[in-house]
Enzyme design. Structure first.
Site, PDB file in Angstrom:
ATOM      1  N   ASP A 175      -5.580  -3.461  -2.286  1.00  0.00           N
ATOM      2  CA  ASP A 175      -6.938  -3.464  -2.675  1.00  0.00           C
ATOM      3  C   ASP A 175      -7.090  -3.789  -4.025  1.00  0.00           C
ATOM      4  O   ASP A 175      -7.996  -4.637  -4.426  1.00  0.00           O
ATOM      5  CB  ASP A 175      -7.546  -2.045  -2.334  1.00  0.00           C
ATOM      6  CG  ASP A 175      -6.426  -0.886  -2.852  1.00  0.00           C
ATOM      7  OD1 ASP A 175      -5.405  -1.068  -3.287  1.00  0.00           O
ATOM      8  OD2 ASP A 175      -6.852   0.311  -2.902  1.00  0.00           O
ATOM      9  N   ASP A 179      -1.975 -12.285   5.251  1.00  0.00           N
ATOM     10  CA  ASP A 179      -2.952 -13.211   6.061  1.00  0.00           C
ATOM     11  C   ASP A 179      -4.216 -12.979   5.359  1.00  0.00           C
ATOM     12  O   ASP A 179      -5.013 -14.160   5.092  1.00  0.00           O
ATOM     13  CB  ASP A 179      -3.016 -12.457   7.560  1.00  0.00           C
ATOM     14  CG  ASP A 179      -4.025 -13.548   8.321  1.00  0.00           C
ATOM     15  OD1 ASP A 179      -4.307 -14.403   8.137  1.00  0.00           O
ATOM     16  OD2 ASP A 179      -4.134 -12.859   9.667  1.00  0.00           O
ATOM     17  N   LYS A 210       0.784  -1.362   0.077  1.00  0.00           N
ATOM     18  CA  LYS A 210       0.083  -0.106   0.059  1.00  0.00           C
ATOM     19  C   LYS A 210       0.787   1.280   0.163  1.00  0.00           C
ATOM     20  O   LYS A 210       0.807   2.027   0.926  1.00  0.00           O
ATOM     21  CB  LYS A 210      -0.844  -0.207   1.478  1.00  0.00           C
ATOM     22  CG  LYS A 210      -1.896   0.964   1.210  1.00  0.00           C
ATOM     23  CD  LYS A 210      -3.004   0.518   0.452  1.00  0.00           C
ATOM     24  CE  LYS A 210      -4.284   1.616   0.340  1.00  0.00           C
ATOM     25  NZ  LYS A 210      -5.215   1.621  -0.853  1.00  0.00           N
TER      26      LYS A 210
END
Ligand code: ATP
Ligand code: MG
Length: 350
Positions: A217, A241, A185
């Protein structure tokens, strides 16, 4: 040289799928030149029952001394009231072995395409691996605080931690389709900006590997919209995860997916991604594929026993193609009958 494998069968369906996996390993090893010895240790709930501890000293010593560790699954309602949780053993063994990289293949075999929640034409041919950093990032960073009116979590990465996970991922890509996607990110997070800088440096040592970057995303959408785009995804702990559970979902069953947790030095630990499935323990419905796939991952990554692993893969694909599968995959085979069907095909190919 013969390989020493530490075997931790664990709880509920753990021993059932471990027995299945080891029977398949024995059959495949007999037809190739792979030689090994097994040492079995109590771990998790079974170890609490036997010794009062989820990770007894002898189990840890045995694991540390082995060339690879096979774990089935631990935990379950039997130990809900125990003073120590079986899962505490898992955290302790990860820590003791310095397991910094979690490697999760996501492969959709042709016979399993109909099980996927995605359309066949999208998911067909999906074969990628997520390499997740396992012992750094926001799960461990300091300071951490929980107060009534505020809370703090801290994402910290050392350059050395980023470098070693990237190297593990690039090396893996060299054995596959030579394509790395680093997921971050970097439009928001400082840690991600550092990951990008270090990726540029590390990538220079792997000129045969193509690198691209995706924001987490966007990557989470692409795993659904275009899963065949990916070869090796490398990412930090929290993103990994989440993405690895998303990836497991597109294959249609938890019951097939293996993982490797790799240490800085010392043995890797191989295990299914699912838990001990108390709801189906003892019914013969447990899918042994997650354990069998954990064993082929071990054969390839710890022992370079490619021929032995390929024998198992071929027999497994032929078994699925014949419609022999456990209920989680839509079939009516039992753990035993499916295992026997795979073993017959290993022997027939010999
Ligand atoms: P954990 O907290 O240990 O991850 P969990 O409660 O998330 O456990 P799992 O044990 O992973 O649950 O099981 C989730 C569901 O998937 C259960 O219904 C279980 O029966 C099923 N399942 C898990 N592994 C298998 C398998 N090998 N074969 C068939 N079904 C499985
Ligand atoms: Mg779970």
């Amino acid at each position: 040289m013969s390989a020493t494998i530490a075997v931790l069968p664990g709880d509920y369906i753990g021993p059932e799928i471990m027995q299945a996996g080891l029977a398949v390993l024995a059959a495949a090893a007999a037809t190739t030149d792979f030689t090994y010895s097994l040492k079995t240790y109590p771990f998790g709930g079974a170890a609490i029952d036997a010794t009062g501890e989820p990770l007894p000293e002898a189990t840890l010593k045995g694991a540390q001394a082995a060339d690879a560790i096979l774990l089935a699954a631990i935990g379950g309602p039997k130990w809900d009231a125990a003073p120590q949780r079986p899962e505490a053993g898992l955290l302790a063994i990860r820590k003791a072995l310095g397991l910094f990289a979690n490697i999760r293949p996501t492969q959709v075999l042709p016979a399993l395409v109909p099980r996927s929640p995605l359309k066949a034409e999208l998911v067909n041919g999906t074969d990628f691996v997520i390499v997740r950093e396992l012992i750094g990032g926001i799960y461990f960073g300091q300071p951490r605080e929980l107060a009534a009116d505020h809370a703090i979590d801290t994402m910290v990465y050392q350059a050395s931690e980023i470098q070693r996970i990237l190297q593990a991922g690039f090396e893996l890509a060299q054995t596959r389709r030579h394509h790395v996607t680093v997921v971050d990110k970097a439009n928001v997070l400082a840690t991600s900006k550092l990951w990008r800088r270090i990726t540029e440096k590390v990538a220079a040592a792997y000129p045969d590997v193509t690198v691209d970057f995706e924001y987490v995303d966007a990557a989470s959408m692409k795993i659904i919209q275009q899963p065949t785009h990916f070869d090796v995804i490398i990412t930090e702990n929290l993103f990994g995860d989440i993405l690895s559970d998303e990836a497991a979902t597109i294959t249609g069953s938890l019951g097939t997916i293996p993982s490797e947790s790799r240490g800085i030095s010392g043995p890797s630990l191989y295990e299914p991604i699912h838990g001990s499935a108390p709801d189906i323990a003892g019914t013969g419905q447990a899918d042994p594929l997650s354990m069998i796939n954990s064993i082929t991952l071990m054969l390839r990554n710890s022992f370079q026993a490619t021929a032995t692993a390929a024998k198992i893969d071929q027999a497994l694909a032929a078994t699925l193609a014949a419609g022999i599968m456990t209920p989680d995959l839509g079939g009516s085979a039992t753990t035993d009958s499916m295992t026997q069907a795979i073993i017959e095909r290993i022997k027939a190919a010999d």
